[in-house]
Scaffold this active site. Structure first.
Site, PDB file in Angstrom:
ATOM      1  N   LYS A  45      53.062  15.851 -10.896  1.00 17.64           N
ATOM      2  CA  LYS A  45      54.132  16.809 -11.192  1.00 17.64           C
ATOM      3  C   LYS A  45      54.014  18.050 -10.304  1.00 17.64           C
ATOM      4  O   LYS A  45      54.995  18.488  -9.689  1.00 17.64           O
ATOM      5  CB  LYS A  45      54.094  17.224 -12.660  1.00 17.64           C
ATOM      6  CG  LYS A  45      55.235  18.139 -13.068  1.00 17.64           C
ATOM      7  CD  LYS A  45      54.980  18.794 -14.410  1.00 17.64           C
ATOM      8  CE  LYS A  45      53.984  19.934 -14.273  1.00 17.64           C
ATOM      9  NZ  LYS A  45      53.829  20.725 -15.513  1.00 17.64           N
ATOM     10  N   ASP A  79      58.561  17.466 -16.166  1.00 16.26           N
ATOM     11  CA  ASP A  79      57.678  18.122 -17.127  1.00 16.26           C
ATOM     12  C   ASP A  79      58.217  17.853 -18.526  1.00 16.26           C
ATOM     13  O   ASP A  79      59.107  17.022 -18.723  1.00 16.26           O
ATOM     14  CB  ASP A  79      57.593  19.627 -16.836  1.00 16.26           C
ATOM     15  CG  ASP A  79      58.904  20.355 -17.113  1.00 16.26           C
ATOM     16  OD1 ASP A  79      59.923  19.676 -17.349  1.00 16.26           O
ATOM     17  OD2 ASP A  79      58.897  21.596 -17.089  1.00 16.26           O
TER      18      ASP A  79
END
Length: 213
Positions: free
Chosen positions: A120, A138
């Site tokens: 991420k 996220d």
């Protein structure tokens, strides 16, 4: 969700915010890398308060490495998990200096080798610092994608893969920012603000919540 409805959603989000930006303060790829690393399980506001003091003093791999773990902690101790984050940032700086001449690599595999940098974080850096059409998923984006049925998946990797598949190329660079802002301020976890949502009429969430009349 069919592709026509999905496109209208993306067009509406684009028209409302043509040039979305991260809420993290940064002026270089390295500053962004540090800020995103610090933002894990912390708010952007808390990270900005810390980096607003840190970056004027040290904003390069060498300068932060020279602070050492204890020195770095003094700047980030108001952020959750600051002990682990300080250690990871210092180790990442060392690797950047030893393997990449102090430059943040524009490469996913090289980024995820850095301590404290997962997929991420790497995708955020590639997208926001380098303009890659990556989509970092996220908790906000995971929730919004599943709740609206824009791109459903059982985990963040599945949602990322689905978004990359169904989002047209023209929207890919910005969709991360649009969805994270939507999830942060409107499509919030416990009580989504459906009545003020830009895409409420297109969203396929069955349990919409509206203010009492």
């Amino acid at each position: 969700m069919n592709k026509d409805k999905r496109r209208i959603i993306l067009e509406r989000l684009r028209d409302n915010n043509p040039h979305p930006e991260t809420e993290l303060n940064f002026s270089s790829a390295f500053e962004l890398l540090v800020a995103v690393t610090l933002s894990a399980q912390a708010t952007d506001v808390s990270v900005n308060k810390a980096t607003n003091k840190l970056f004027p003093v040290a904003n390069t791999p060498q300068a932060i490495f020279d602070l050492g773990v204890e020195g770095l902690k003094t700047y980030i101790k108001t952020i959750g998990l600051y002990n682990t984050k300080a250690s990871n940032v210092i180790k990442a700086c060392q690797i950047l200096l030893e393997k990449h001449n102090g430059i943040v690599p524009e490469d996913l595999d090289a980024l995820v080798e850095l301590p404290g940098v997962g997929r991420k974080t790497a995708n955020v850096v590639l997208n926001t610092a380098f303009g890659w059409p990556t989509i970092a998923v996220d908790t906000h984006i995971f929730r919004v994608s599943n709740r609206t049925k824009l791109a459903m998946g059982k985990n963040v990797d599945q949602v990322e893969a689905k978004l990359l598949k169904v989002v047209p190329a023209e929207f890919k660079v910005d969709v991360h920012h649009w969805l994270i802002l939507l999830g942060r301020y409107t499509c919030i976890a416990r009580k989504p603000r459906c009545g003020s949502c830009l895409i409420e009429d297109l969203c396929e969430y069955k349990d919409k919540i509206y203010p009492e009349e």
